[in-house]
Write a protein that holds these residues in place. Structure first.
Motif, PDB file in Angstrom:
ATOM      1  N   THR A   6       0.474   7.438  24.980  1.00  5.90           N
ATOM      2  CA  THR A   6       1.542   8.020  24.155  1.00  5.90           C
ATOM      3  C   THR A   6       2.155   6.903  23.244  1.00  5.90           C
ATOM      4  O   THR A   6       2.823   6.021  23.980  1.00  5.90           O
ATOM      5  CB  THR A   6       2.482   9.119  24.412  1.00  5.90           C
ATOM      6  N   ARG A   7       1.951   6.769  21.858  1.00  3.42           N
ATOM      7  CA  ARG A   7       2.683   5.655  21.144  1.00  3.42           C
ATOM      8  C   ARG A   7       3.899   6.451  20.591  1.00  3.42           C
ATOM      9  O   ARG A   7       3.814   7.552  19.571  1.00  3.42           O
ATOM     10  CB  ARG A   7       1.743   5.113  20.123  1.00  3.42           C
ATOM     11  N   THR A   8       5.230   5.893  20.710  1.00  3.28           N
ATOM     12  CA  THR A   8       6.100   6.331  20.352  1.00  3.28           C
ATOM     13  C   THR A   8       6.999   5.502  19.400  1.00  3.28           C
ATOM     14  O   THR A   8       7.993   6.036  18.601  1.00  3.28           O
ATOM     15  CB  THR A   8       7.369   6.660  21.410  1.00  3.28           C
ATOM     16  N   GLU A   9       6.579   4.315  19.213  1.00  3.42           N
ATOM     17  CA  GLU A   9       7.063   3.405  18.083  1.00  3.42           C
ATOM     18  C   GLU A   9       6.219   3.315  16.958  1.00  3.42           C
ATOM     19  O   GLU A   9       5.128   3.446  16.983  1.00  3.42           O
ATOM     20  CB  GLU A   9       7.216   2.078  18.749  1.00  3.42           C
ATOM     21  N   LYS A  10       7.106   2.854  15.690  1.00  2.48           N
ATOM     22  CA  LYS A  10       6.249   2.769  14.483  1.00  2.48           C
ATOM     23  C   LYS A  10       6.590   1.330  13.706  1.00  2.48           C
ATOM     24  O   LYS A  10       7.632   0.938  13.907  1.00  2.48           O
ATOM     25  CB  LYS A  10       6.701   4.010  13.385  1.00  2.48           C
ATOM     26  N   LEU A  11       5.727   0.853  13.242  1.00  5.85           N
ATOM     27  CA  LEU A  11       5.591  -0.581  12.624  1.00  5.85           C
ATOM     28  C   LEU A  11       5.028  -0.400  11.165  1.00  5.85           C
ATOM     29  O   LEU A  11       4.068   0.089  10.914  1.00  5.85           O
ATOM     30  CB  LEU A  11       4.815  -1.602  13.190  1.00  5.85           C
ATOM     31  N   ASP A  12       6.043  -0.407  10.099  1.00  7.48           N
ATOM     32  CA  ASP A  12       5.685  -0.400   8.741  1.00  7.48           C
ATOM     33  C   ASP A  12       5.286  -1.701   8.257  1.00  7.48           C
ATOM     34  O   ASP A  12       5.827  -2.946   8.781  1.00  7.48           O
ATOM     35  CB  ASP A  12       6.863   0.011   7.867  1.00  7.48           C
ATOM     36  N   LEU A  13       4.346  -2.063   7.667  1.00  8.76           N
ATOM     37  CA  LEU A  13       3.637  -3.315   7.064  1.00  8.76           C
ATOM     38  C   LEU A  13       3.445  -3.262   5.551  1.00  8.76           C
ATOM     39  O   LEU A  13       2.875  -2.235   4.857  1.00  8.76           O
ATOM     40  CB  LEU A  13       2.312  -3.512   7.713  1.00  8.76           C
ATOM     41  N   ARG A  14       3.923  -4.160   4.822  1.00  6.42           N
ATOM     42  CA  ARG A  14       3.656  -4.424   3.507  1.00  6.42           C
ATOM     43  C   ARG A  14       2.515  -5.169   3.323  1.00  6.42           C
ATOM     44  O   ARG A  14       2.366  -6.293   3.809  1.00  6.42           O
ATOM     45  CB  ARG A  14       4.864  -5.016   2.701  1.00  6.42           C
ATOM     46  N   LEU A  15       1.430  -4.896   2.386  1.00  9.08           N
ATOM     47  CA  LEU A  15       0.341  -5.780   2.139  1.00  9.08           C
ATOM     48  C   LEU A  15      -0.204  -5.711   1.029  1.00  9.08           C
ATOM     49  O   LEU A  15       0.150  -4.586   0.080  1.00  9.08           O
ATOM     50  CB  LEU A  15      -0.650  -5.403   3.366  1.00  9.08           C
ATOM     51  N   THR A  16      -1.060  -6.146   0.396  1.00 10.48           N
ATOM     52  CA  THR A  16      -1.874  -6.000  -0.888  1.00 10.48           C
ATOM     53  C   THR A  16      -2.811  -5.007  -0.887  1.00 10.48           C
ATOM     54  O   THR A  16      -3.122  -4.612   0.248  1.00 10.48           O
ATOM     55  CB  THR A  16      -2.349  -7.331  -1.403  1.00 10.48           C
ATOM     56  N   GLY A  17      -3.272  -4.546  -1.961  1.00  9.87           N
ATOM     57  CA  GLY A  17      -4.365  -3.689  -1.860  1.00  9.87           C
ATOM     58  C   GLY A  17      -5.595  -4.102  -1.253  1.00  9.87           C
ATOM     59  O   GLY A  17      -6.293  -3.570  -0.670  1.00  9.87           O
ATOM     60  N   GLU A  18      -5.886  -5.409  -1.895  1.00  8.82           N
ATOM     61  CA  GLU A  18      -6.940  -6.275  -1.258  1.00  8.82           C
ATOM     62  C   GLU A  18      -7.007  -6.376   0.156  1.00  8.82           C
ATOM     63  O   GLU A  18      -7.894  -6.028   0.850  1.00  8.82           O
ATOM     64  CB  GLU A  18      -7.227  -7.322  -1.883  1.00  8.82           C
ATOM     65  N   ALA A  19      -5.765  -6.648   0.780  1.00 10.07           N
ATOM     66  CA  ALA A  19      -5.826  -7.074   2.216  1.00 10.07           C
ATOM     67  C   ALA A  19      -6.075  -5.465   2.995  1.00 10.07           C
ATOM     68  O   ALA A  19      -6.483  -5.724   4.108  1.00 10.07           O
ATOM     69  CB  ALA A  19      -4.294  -7.404   2.654  1.00 10.07           C
ATOM     70  N   LYS A  20      -5.528  -4.544   2.382  1.00  9.94           N
ATOM     71  CA  LYS A  20      -5.610  -3.131   3.022  1.00  9.94           C
ATOM     72  C   LYS A  20      -7.072  -2.604   3.020  1.00  9.94           C
ATOM     73  O   LYS A  20      -7.777  -2.141   3.951  1.00  9.94           O
ATOM     74  CB  LYS A  20      -4.692  -2.020   2.322  1.00  9.94           C
TER      75      LYS A  20
END
Length: 59
Positions: A6-20
């Motif tokens: 069970t994963r309870t933590e969240k990490l937000d990440l900003r990236l370019t459209g190309e990277a995604k």
């Protein structure tokens, strides 16, 4: 049978459209979710970090 964690933590990440797009394509090629692919890759690099730092390899 594989145990589910069970994963309870969240990490937000900003990236370019190309990277995604690149990450999504890699995840799809491995038949994994984007989150699973990114998490496994990041954890692998994090586990290498102490060893790399002790050898003077910052990257």
């Amino acid at each position: 049978m594989t145990a589910r964690i069970t994963r309870t933590e969240k990490l937000d990440l900003r990236l370019t459209g190309e990277a995604k797009h690149t990450l999504a394509a890699a995840a799809q090629a491995q038949r994994r979710s984007l989150s699973e692919c990114v998490l496994e890759s990041a954890l692998g690099r994090a586990e290498e970090a102490p060893e790399r730092l002790s050898k003077g390899l910052a990257r």
